[in-house]
Enzyme design. Sequence first.
Site, mmCIF file in Angstrom:
data_model
loop_
_atom_site.group_PDB
_atom_site.id
_atom_site.type_symbol
_atom_site.label_atom_id
_atom_site.label_comp_id
_atom_site.label_asym_id
_atom_site.label_seq_id
_atom_site.Cartn_x
_atom_site.Cartn_y
_atom_site.Cartn_z
ATOM 1 N N ASN A 110 46.286 35.832 39.753
ATOM 2 C CA ASN A 110 45.793 36.053 41.117
ATOM 3 C C ASN A 110 44.412 35.456 41.289
ATOM 4 O O ASN A 110 43.618 35.404 40.367
ATOM 5 C CB ASN A 110 45.800 37.552 41.470
ATOM 6 C CG ASN A 110 44.462 38.223 41.182
ATOM 7 O OD1 ASN A 110 43.545 38.195 42.013
ATOM 8 N ND2 ASN A 110 44.325 38.801 39.994
ATOM 9 N N PHE A 114 38.545 39.311 46.129
ATOM 10 C CA PHE A 114 37.977 40.513 46.771
ATOM 11 C C PHE A 114 38.249 40.547 48.271
ATOM 12 O O PHE A 114 37.366 40.814 49.093
ATOM 13 C CB PHE A 114 36.454 40.609 46.545
ATOM 14 C CG PHE A 114 36.013 40.895 45.134
ATOM 15 C CD1 PHE A 114 36.907 41.313 44.166
ATOM 16 C CD2 PHE A 114 34.676 40.758 44.780
ATOM 17 C CE1 PHE A 114 36.488 41.584 42.860
ATOM 18 C CE2 PHE A 114 34.239 41.023 43.484
ATOM 19 C CZ PHE A 114 35.150 41.433 42.525
ATOM 20 N N SER A 174 35.418 39.914 37.686
ATOM 21 C CA SER A 174 36.482 39.175 38.367
ATOM 22 C C SER A 174 36.194 37.679 38.272
ATOM 23 O O SER A 174 35.071 37.248 38.534
ATOM 24 C CB SER A 174 36.564 39.581 39.838
ATOM 25 O OG SER A 174 37.375 38.632 40.515
ATOM 26 N N ASN A 176 37.309 35.484 40.271
ATOM 27 C CA ASN A 176 37.583 34.849 41.559
ATOM 28 C C ASN A 176 36.429 34.899 42.549
ATOM 29 O O ASN A 176 36.606 34.571 43.720
ATOM 30 C CB ASN A 176 38.838 35.480 42.175
ATOM 31 C CG ASN A 176 40.024 35.336 41.245
ATOM 32 O OD1 ASN A 176 40.271 34.251 40.716
ATOM 33 N ND2 ASN A 176 40.730 36.423 40.995
ATOM 34 N N THR A 177 35.261 35.354 42.104
ATOM 35 C CA THR A 177 34.050 35.308 42.928
ATOM 36 C C THR A 177 33.041 34.494 42.136
ATOM 37 O O THR A 177 32.669 34.882 41.024
ATOM 38 C CB THR A 177 33.522 36.738 43.215
ATOM 39 O OG1 THR A 177 34.511 37.436 43.976
ATOM 40 C CG2 THR A 177 32.205 36.703 43.982
ATOM 41 N N LYS A 216 32.879 47.342 34.112
ATOM 42 C CA LYS A 216 34.146 46.680 33.785
ATOM 43 C C LYS A 216 33.883 45.234 33.397
ATOM 44 O O LYS A 216 33.299 44.469 34.169
ATOM 45 C CB LYS A 216 35.098 46.737 34.983
ATOM 46 C CG LYS A 216 36.464 46.115 34.690
ATOM 47 C CD LYS A 216 37.454 46.489 35.746
ATOM 48 C CE LYS A 216 38.801 45.844 35.497
ATOM 49 N NZ LYS A 216 39.785 46.217 36.512
ATOM 50 N N ASN A 245 39.089 43.072 32.503
ATOM 51 C CA ASN A 245 39.621 42.431 33.709
ATOM 52 C C ASN A 245 40.623 41.332 33.301
ATOM 53 O O ASN A 245 41.005 41.241 32.138
ATOM 54 C CB ASN A 245 38.457 41.858 34.527
ATOM 55 C CG ASN A 245 38.707 41.960 36.029
ATOM 56 O OD1 ASN A 245 39.770 41.557 36.498
ATOM 57 N ND2 ASN A 245 37.753 42.495 36.759
#
Length: 342
Positions: A110, A114, A174, A176-177, A216, A245
């Site tokens: 994915n 966010f 994450s 994705n940021t 995390k 993660n």
Amino acid sequence: MFYPLARSLLFKLDPERAHHLALSGLDRLHRSGLSRLAGCAVSAPREVMGLRFDNPVGLAAGLDKNGEHIDALAALGFGFIEVGTVTPRPQPGNPKPRMFRLPEHEAIINRLGFNNGGLAAFVANVQRAQFRGVLGLNIGKNADTPIDKAVDDYVTCLTGVYPHASYVTVNVSSPNTQGLRDLQAAKQLDQLLGTLKAEQARLAKKHAKQVPLALKIAPDLDLKSIREIAKLALEHRFDALIATNTTVSRDAVMGHPLAKEAGGLSGRPLFSPSTEVLRELARALKGNLPLIGVGGILSGADAKAKIDAGAALVQLYSGFIYRGPDLIAEAVRAIGSAGATR
Ligand SMILES: Cc1cc2nc3c(=O)[nH]c(=O)nc-3n(C[C@H](O)[C@H](O)[C@H](O)COP(=O)(O)O)c2cc1C
């Protein structure tokens, strides 16, 4: 019991559409009082971070980003629920498609980024929930907040969610940021953890309530970084670490037609690297800080292996998508009383 049929229908749809359909179906089942058909609670209480968990198997962050389905998810038998990641302001996330299934590997890629309705809507949803068990609220930063101002976003989110949380997860992992995972570097992390602990003390006084903070982290860290993170978490008296993660590595899915999709890989291929990070953290922490193990749990035996590697609690995401609610009770039973004193 019904999940194999539901899954075969849902897996015919685009993953993100299936996700929303499944959650609204679950809500309807819950409202009609029938959610016990989908899953049931197994009691295996334990105390971690000063909180009492009904059982050690929780829902991982990201499945319910806006905290809209807390009661329906809790009714499936999870020992705790973590929702978010929430950012101060609403944001749409990355362009679609941004979620991919790799069924041959029981995996997901994915790059949602966010996508969420922002802090105010999140808090309103959480306040509406009836669930009285352990609720973790997971916080992050907006994509357009410069990385040197990231701390401000975490403080805004912590202040907003604090009165409503059993614990708060600080998500710096994450993929994705842009720049987010750089916050795991020693200098940045030192500043972030220090600021958040000071805020925690201020908020504890204001609300007459001590809410633990968990950090995390990513699975893509070398040994030196893992040890530095453990040291900083102890120095700042953080309350728990969550490992891990999703991964940016594609080693375990090389050659798959979707392997080149950008984003975080989760599910079975993540089990080994994520459990290795957990084990190294446990070695470094020597029982001085509780660990939550997440990444690639697809069976009861996987859940037990996380506990054996040093986790006090575990969380599920991809395994829950592939195996359904039965995995929760299977994991609780497999863990049994192992790790109960951590
Ligand atoms: C679609 C998707 C969205 C996710 N979103 C978040 C998120 O918003 N915040 C977060 O901390 N983790 C998020 N995660 C990571 C999971 O919480 C978990 O750490 C990871 O998927 C590993 O567990 P698993 O192998 O059981 O899926 C997401 C994972 C997936 C698959």
